[in-house]
Design a protein around this motif. Sequence first.
Motif, PDB file in Angstrom:
ATOM      1  N   UNK A  11       0.844  -1.192   0.000  1.00  0.00           N
ATOM      2  CA  UNK A  11       0.000   0.000   0.000  1.00  0.00           C
ATOM      3  C   UNK A  11       0.880   1.243   0.000  1.00  0.00           C
ATOM      4  N   UNK A  12       0.551   2.206  -0.866  1.00  0.00           N
ATOM      5  CA  UNK A  12       1.315   3.445  -0.948  1.00  0.00           C
ATOM      6  C   UNK A  12       0.365   4.585  -1.250  1.00  0.00           C
ATOM      7  N   UNK A 109       1.132  -9.995  -7.200  1.00  0.00           N
ATOM      8  CA  UNK A 109       1.429  -9.142  -6.042  1.00  0.00           C
ATOM      9  C   UNK A 109       0.484  -7.951  -6.065  1.00  0.00           C
ATOM     10  N   UNK A 110      -0.170  -7.696  -4.946  1.00  0.00           N
ATOM     11  CA  UNK A 110      -1.115  -6.590  -4.871  1.00  0.00           C
ATOM     12  C   UNK A 110      -0.367  -5.273  -4.701  1.00  0.00           C
ATOM     13  N   UNK A 111      -0.726  -4.295  -5.524  1.00  0.00           N
ATOM     14  CA  UNK A 111      -0.279  -2.913  -5.380  1.00  0.00           C
ATOM     15  C   UNK A 111      -1.525  -2.056  -5.213  1.00  0.00           C
ATOM     16  N   UNK A 112      -1.590  -1.344  -4.104  1.00  0.00           N
ATOM     17  CA  UNK A 112      -2.738  -0.473  -3.825  1.00  0.00           C
ATOM     18  C   UNK A 112      -2.239   0.945  -3.627  1.00  0.00           C
ATOM     19  N   UNK A 113      -2.780   1.864  -4.421  1.00  0.00           N
ATOM     20  CA  UNK A 113      -2.415   3.275  -4.329  1.00  0.00           C
ATOM     21  C   UNK A 113      -3.626   4.030  -3.817  1.00  0.00           C
ATOM     22  N   UNK A 114      -3.522   4.499  -2.585  1.00  0.00           N
ATOM     23  CA  UNK A 114      -4.678   5.128  -1.951  1.00  0.00           C
ATOM     24  C   UNK A 114      -4.215   6.033  -0.824  1.00  0.00           C
ATOM     25  N   UNK A 115      -4.953   7.112  -0.634  1.00  0.00           N
ATOM     26  CA  UNK A 115      -4.655   8.001   0.488  1.00  0.00           C
ATOM     27  C   UNK A 115      -5.496   7.604   1.707  1.00  0.00           C
TER      28      UNK A 115
END
Length: 115
Positions: A11-12, A109-115
């Motif tokens: 998560x980023x 591989x999960x990549x999640x871009x969220x604030x």
Amino acid sequence: QVYLVQSGGGLVQPGGSLSLSCAASGMNFRLFPLDWYRRAPGNEREFVARITSSGDTNYTDSVKGRFTISRDNVRNTLYLRMNSLKPEDTAVYYCHTKYRNRDFWGQGTQVTVSS
């Protein structure tokens, strides 16, 4: 048998960076092109980037200038460096190669871009 084992991701926040790795075994790694694909929720799997055996690269338009694909032929590892990440980059990312006319995929591989 070819095995592709992925690591990295997570998560980023938007604008952040992440790196993915894909360790290969069971093949003469340096001789084959390698790719990254991704599948966003509700979408088909889409091509992200490719690197040839000679190190030439190409990218889908949406990631050009932000993502960098690379390979280490000593460590038999493929990489994807992702900068300036956007919410629309959220997806499961897969490494891929074609070896002896068969497709081989990493586990995702999960990549999640969220604030």
